[in-house]
Design a protein around this motif. Sequence first.
Motif, PDB file in Angstrom:
ATOM      1  N   ALA A  33     -24.096 -38.312   2.696  1.00 47.56           N
ATOM      2  CA  ALA A  33     -24.558 -36.955   2.423  1.00 47.56           C
ATOM      3  C   ALA A  33     -26.025 -36.948   2.006  1.00 47.56           C
ATOM      4  O   ALA A  33     -26.795 -36.069   2.416  1.00 47.56           O
ATOM      5  N   LYS A  34     -26.426 -37.936   1.208  1.00 46.02           N
ATOM      6  CA  LYS A  34     -27.817 -38.018   0.763  1.00 46.02           C
ATOM      7  C   LYS A  34     -28.748 -38.244   1.944  1.00 46.02           C
ATOM      8  O   LYS A  34     -29.821 -37.634   2.033  1.00 46.02           O
ATOM      9  N   LYS A  35     -28.339 -39.118   2.876  1.00 49.73           N
ATOM     10  CA  LYS A  35     -29.161 -39.376   4.059  1.00 49.73           C
ATOM     11  C   LYS A  35     -29.316 -38.122   4.920  1.00 49.73           C
ATOM     12  O   LYS A  35     -30.358 -37.883   5.525  1.00 49.73           O
ATOM     13  N   LEU A  36     -28.249 -37.331   4.974  1.00 48.75           N
ATOM     14  CA  LEU A  36     -28.258 -36.145   5.822  1.00 48.75           C
ATOM     15  C   LEU A  36     -28.893 -34.936   5.135  1.00 48.75           C
ATOM     16  O   LEU A  36     -29.164 -33.922   5.780  1.00 48.75           O
ATOM     17  N   GLY A  37     -29.071 -35.032   3.801  1.00 49.19           N
ATOM     18  CA  GLY A  37     -29.652 -33.920   3.068  1.00 49.19           C
ATOM     19  C   GLY A  37     -28.687 -32.786   2.820  1.00 49.19           C
ATOM     20  O   GLY A  37     -29.091 -31.619   2.722  1.00 49.19           O
ATOM     21  N   ILE A  38     -27.385 -33.103   2.720  1.00 48.51           N
ATOM     22  CA  ILE A  38     -26.375 -32.083   2.435  1.00 48.51           C
ATOM     23  C   ILE A  38     -25.545 -32.546   1.249  1.00 48.51           C
ATOM     24  O   ILE A  38     -25.675 -33.686   0.797  1.00 48.51           O
ATOM     25  N   SER A  39     -24.679 -31.687   0.735  1.00 48.33           N
ATOM     26  CA  SER A  39     -23.819 -32.061  -0.382  1.00 48.33           C
ATOM     27  C   SER A  39     -22.613 -32.859   0.124  1.00 48.33           C
ATOM     28  O   SER A  39     -22.313 -32.885   1.328  1.00 48.33           O
ATOM     29  N   LYS A  40     -21.917 -33.485  -0.808  1.00 50.80           N
ATOM     30  CA  LYS A  40     -20.815 -34.382  -0.448  1.00 50.80           C
ATOM     31  C   LYS A  40     -19.642 -33.650   0.203  1.00 50.80           C
ATOM     32  O   LYS A  40     -19.040 -34.149   1.150  1.00 50.80           O
ATOM     33  N   THR A  41     -19.318 -32.450  -0.293  1.00 52.71           N
ATOM     34  CA  THR A  41     -18.125 -31.751   0.210  1.00 52.71           C
ATOM     35  C   THR A  41     -18.214 -31.423   1.700  1.00 52.71           C
ATOM     36  O   THR A  41     -17.301 -31.773   2.468  1.00 52.71           O
ATOM     37  N   PRO A  42     -19.268 -30.750   2.180  1.00 50.81           N
ATOM     38  CA  PRO A  42     -19.344 -30.491   3.630  1.00 50.81           C
ATOM     39  C   PRO A  42     -19.442 -31.768   4.449  1.00 50.81           C
ATOM     40  O   PRO A  42     -18.955 -31.824   5.580  1.00 50.81           O
ATOM     41  N   CYS A  43     -20.043 -32.809   3.877  1.00 52.99           N
ATOM     42  CA  CYS A  43     -20.107 -34.089   4.583  1.00 52.99           C
ATOM     43  C   CYS A  43     -18.717 -34.654   4.777  1.00 52.99           C
ATOM     44  O   CYS A  43     -18.350 -35.125   5.860  1.00 52.99           O
ATOM     45  N   SER A  44     -17.905 -34.603   3.706  1.00 53.48           N
ATOM     46  CA  SER A  44     -16.532 -35.097   3.785  1.00 53.48           C
ATOM     47  C   SER A  44     -15.715 -34.316   4.800  1.00 53.48           C
ATOM     48  O   SER A  44     -14.944 -34.879   5.579  1.00 53.48           O
ATOM     49  N   VAL A  45     -15.902 -32.987   4.819  1.00 53.07           N
ATOM     50  CA  VAL A  45     -15.184 -32.130   5.774  1.00 53.07           C
ATOM     51  C   VAL A  45     -15.571 -32.494   7.196  1.00 53.07           C
ATOM     52  O   VAL A  45     -14.717 -32.586   8.090  1.00 53.07           O
ATOM     53  N   ARG A  46     -16.847 -32.704   7.432  1.00 51.36           N
ATOM     54  CA  ARG A  46     -17.339 -33.050   8.775  1.00 51.36           C
ATOM     55  C   ARG A  46     -16.746 -34.370   9.250  1.00 51.36           C
ATOM     56  O   ARG A  46     -16.256 -34.486  10.382  1.00 51.36           O
ATOM     57  N   VAL A  47     -16.800 -35.404   8.385  1.00 47.90           N
ATOM     58  CA  VAL A  47     -16.276 -36.712   8.765  1.00 47.90           C
ATOM     59  C   VAL A  47     -14.774 -36.619   9.024  1.00 47.90           C
ATOM     60  O   VAL A  47     -14.255 -37.167  10.006  1.00 47.90           O
ATOM     61  N   GLY A  48     -14.060 -35.895   8.162  1.00 48.22           N
ATOM     62  CA  GLY A  48     -12.617 -35.729   8.352  1.00 48.22           C
ATOM     63  C   GLY A  48     -12.288 -35.056   9.669  1.00 48.22           C
ATOM     64  O   GLY A  48     -11.339 -35.443  10.359  1.00 48.22           O
ATOM     65  N   ARG A  49     -13.091 -34.042  10.038  1.00 45.65           N
ATOM     66  CA  ARG A  49     -12.853 -33.355  11.311  1.00 45.65           C
ATOM     67  C   ARG A  49     -13.125 -34.268  12.496  1.00 45.65           C
ATOM     68  O   ARG A  49     -12.371 -34.278  13.475  1.00 45.65           O
ATOM     69  N   LEU A  50     -14.193 -35.060  12.408  1.00 43.41           N
ATOM     70  CA  LEU A  50     -14.523 -35.981  13.499  1.00 43.41           C
ATOM     71  C   LEU A  50     -13.428 -37.038  13.678  1.00 43.41           C
ATOM     72  O   LEU A  50     -13.150 -37.464  14.802  1.00 43.41           O
ATOM     73  N   VAL A  51     -12.812 -37.428  12.570  1.00 42.37           N
ATOM     74  CA  VAL A  51     -11.703 -38.392  12.660  1.00 42.37           C
ATOM     75  C   VAL A  51     -10.469 -37.718  13.258  1.00 42.37           C
ATOM     76  O   VAL A  51      -9.830 -38.245  14.172  1.00 42.37           O
TER      77      VAL A  51
END
Length: 213
Positions: A33-51
């Motif tokens: 999330a830090k690398k992407l410049g977003i917060s952890k929650t939307p990052c987690s949602v995105r990764v979960g959806r991609l999986v």
Amino acid sequence: MTNSSEYDQLDDLDRMILTELSLDGRMSLTALAKKLGISKTPCSVRVGRLVSEGVIVGFRAVLDPIEYARTLENLPSIHARPKGAIILASLDGDYVGCVMYQEMAPKLAEVKRLFVAESGRGHGVGHILLTEMFRHMKNDGYERTQFSSARFLTHARDLYEKVGFEEIPLPQDIPDELAETVYFMEKALNVTQNQSSTLTDNAVWDGIFGKRN
């Protein structure tokens, strides 16, 4: 597998996630999330959806072939009797699975390297291996058993829950980069030492590693 048209439907953020994880599959959600410049929650949602959509089909580690070979060579001593063992499962004369354990602390055994080959899946091999392992652990005097695993291995977790494991808090000394990607579980063995163990070195090692001299 994702084809080119499916990949074209991903937005820029999805592609950035895939790029970063392809470079470092063990990166924590916080670091990603830090690398992407977003917060952890939307990052987690995105990764979960991609999986869940099958875009990400696994997370792989780059192995050091020398260290990997050394680990395989040392398995007999790592899981040596009487405090550990390797249990093998066969189907139609072929070995299709294994599970190993070793002493983690007095009265506490650690489950290691549960594996079922593709040819052995759908036959309950994993459940049988764990059930047999519990029996031998009890005979070895263990009262509890633990293991750790990656959170994305959901099928493995389902199996462990079915045989009585429950999630426990993470150890205090676990590195921050692993805290978000792994979990620990434990099971009480309800020790009843009324059987003598028949698990010997030869029973453990014959077949996969060859007879020990």
